[in-house]
Design a protein around this motif. Structure first.
Motif, PDB file in Angstrom:
ATOM      1  N   GLY A   1      -4.165   5.783  -5.671  1.00  8.76           N
ATOM      2  CA  GLY A   1      -4.507   5.529  -7.073  1.00  8.76           C
ATOM      3  C   GLY A   1      -4.212   4.100  -7.475  1.00  8.76           C
ATOM      4  O   GLY A   1      -4.987   3.473  -8.212  1.00  8.76           O
ATOM      5  N   GLY A   2      -3.092   3.590  -7.007  1.00  6.71           N
ATOM      6  CA  GLY A   2      -2.734   2.202  -7.291  1.00  6.71           C
ATOM      7  C   GLY A   2      -3.709   1.218  -6.675  1.00  6.71           C
ATOM      8  O   GLY A   2      -4.029   0.186  -7.273  1.00  6.71           O
TER       9      GLY A   2
ATOM     10  N   VAL B   1       0.836  -1.210   0.000  1.00  2.00           N
ATOM     11  CA  VAL B   1       0.000   0.000   0.000  1.00  2.00           C
ATOM     12  C   VAL B   1       0.864   1.250   0.000  1.00  2.00           C
ATOM     13  O   VAL B   1       0.580   2.216  -0.711  1.00  2.00           O
ATOM     14  N   ARG B   2       1.925   1.243   0.785  1.00  2.00           N
ATOM     15  CA  ARG B   2       2.811   2.411   0.827  1.00  2.00           C
ATOM     16  C   ARG B   2       3.491   2.659  -0.506  1.00  2.00           C
ATOM     17  O   ARG B   2       3.804   3.790  -0.857  1.00  2.00           O
ATOM     18  N   LEU B   3       3.710   1.599  -1.257  1.00  3.27           N
ATOM     19  CA  LEU B   3       4.387   1.743  -2.540  1.00  3.27           C
ATOM     20  C   LEU B   3       3.459   2.220  -3.655  1.00  3.27           C
ATOM     21  O   LEU B   3       3.852   3.033  -4.487  1.00  3.27           O
TER      22      LEU B   3
END
Length: 187
Positions: free
Chosen positions: A152-153, A146-148
Motif C-alpha cells: 500500500g505504501g 519496501v519492507r517498511l
C-alpha cells in the motif's frame, strides 16, 4: 543527479519486482547511466554540434520523456501487469533519462569544457564514478524501505513519485523554452 531523489521513483518503478530483479535493475540502470555520462564527457560537445542540437532542445526532449513516465505513474499504468511493455525499465526510464538525463548530460559537458588539464579531467572522472557508486548503493538498498512501507505504501509512493516526476519534467521543459527565448533574443 540526485541519489536520494531517485529512491521514490526507483521504488515506484520496481515495486512489483522481486528483490533479485530489483537489484539487477539497479545495476543495469547505473551501468547504463555511467556509460551515457562517460560518452558525453568524452564526446558530448562534438555529438550535439554534429547533430545541430542546442542544449535547450536536449532539455525539452528529456522533459517530454519524463512527463510520459510521470503520467504512467500517476495513472497507475506502471503498476498494471496488462499494461506493462516488454521494455526494460532499468534502461528506460531509469538509466536514461532519469539518471543520465538532460541535466546530467549538460552538466558533464560544461564541467569537461571548464576542466584545465589532466588534473581537472581526473577530478571530473572521479566525480562521475563516485556519484554512480552512490546511486547504485542507494537503489540497491532501497529494498529496506519496501519492507517498511509494504504494498500500500508503494502505491502511495508511486503516485507521489509521479507527481514529483511530472514537476521535474515541466521544469525541464520550462527551462528549455526560456533557453530558446534567451538564445533567439540575444542573436
Amino acid at each position: 543527479m540526485d541519489p536520494p531523489g531517485i529512491v521514490p521513483i526507483f521504488l515506484a518503478l520496481t515495486g512489483a519486482m522481486d528483490r533479485k530483479a530489483s537489484n539487477k535493475a539497479a545495476l543495469q540502470a547505473t551501468v547504463l547511466s555511467l556509460g551515457v555520462i562517460a560518452l558525453f564527457a568524452v564526446a558530448g560537445q562534438q555529438i550535439i554540434s554534429y547533430l545541430g542540437i542546442e542544449l535547450p532542445a536536449l532539455q525539452a526532449a528529456g522533459g517530454l520523456l519524463l512527463l510520459l513516465v510521470a503520467l504512467e505513474l500517476l495513472t497507475g499504468k506502471a503498476d498494471d501487469p496488462s499494461q506493462q511493455s516488454n521494455s526494460n525499465i532499468a534502461l528506460v526510464p531509469l538509466g536514461t533519462p532519469l539518471l543520465a538525463g538532460p541535466g546530467a548530460i549538460v552538466a558533464v559537458i560544461l564541467f569537461v569544457e571548464r576542466a584545465d588539464g589532466p588534473a581537472g579531467y581526473g577530478a571530473v572522472a572521479c566525480a562521475i564514478l563516485g556519484v554512480h557508486l552512490v546511486i547504485y548503493l542507494v537503489m540497491r538498498f532501497s529494498s529496506i524501505i519496501v519492507r517498511l512501507i509494504k504494498r500500500g505504501g508503494i502505491e502511495v509512493l508511486t503516485r507521489i513519485a509521479g507527481l514529483l516526476l511530472a514537476a521535474i519534467a515541466v521544469q525541464l521543459i520550462a527551462e528549455a523554452v526560456i533557453g530558446y527565448v534567451d538564445h533567439y533574443l540575444t542573436r
